[in-house]
Design an enzyme around this catalytic site. Sequence first.
Site: not given
Ligand SMILES: O=C[C@H](O)COP(=O)(O)O
Length: 264
Positions: A184
Amino acid sequence: MSGSSLRLRRLFDATSHRSFMVAFDRTLAGGPEPYAVDSAATVTAIAAAGADAILLSPGLIKQHGHLLAYRGGPAIVCRVDFPFIAGFARGRGEEFRVIARAEEAVALGADALVMFLILGHEEQRTWGTNVEAVARTAEAARRVGVPLIVEAVPWGSQAPDPRDPQLVATAVRIAAELGADAVKTEYVGDLASMRDVVAGCPVPVLVLGGPTVDDVGALVGFTADALAAGARGVIYGRNVWQRTDSALVSARLRAVVHGGADAT
Ligand SMILES: O=C[C@H](O)COP(=O)(O)O
């Protein structure tokens, strides 16, 4: 095929081979935020929005997993580390602690694990600790047969730009070489650079979201660009659930991820 590979496939749509995942793990370190005070309601809304998978803390899986346990419901992904960011709420950082082992996450019902690999640490020691933690979790995940998604990002204090294409490419490559089954990471801002990031990473690349983008057209647009560059999907959090038009935006993102919809 290993258990990890088999379960990894379950996170992706059978036809598009892509995934619309929603991250609802921010409150693990940030506490009850706007649109997320009632965690059960947020989890229910994310499932109703047609997420292919939902990223949750171990505690929220324990409390709300039953809301997702039906045929066709989203896969459950467990965050197994706690980011010590001078507030998940206030910015990015490089400290973390592992909070759940692969075995524990699977016992809770997780189909996959997520943890950070942060590039740009101020100290070699904390960088080494992070590398070792990812490697150990990857080994445990292989043993248990559950896929590990590594959130590989140049968010450390020594990284000049969290979206630097070269640093992002390096972060995801290191994650893959440590044993990640998918990564990710940031969309680096343009299609050509993102293609290079994907080309250098031997495991599926999923794009992260970050703070809510008010301009939905821009959000859908860079999502489409990331997919065109070869990303296999998204793991968006606030851009899905921290907005008034959440259901509408989810539908648009889902349509773009799985094809058949353009960015307009
Ligand atoms: O890594 C961060 C979290 O998964 C939160 O996701 P976000 O930044 O898209 O809100």
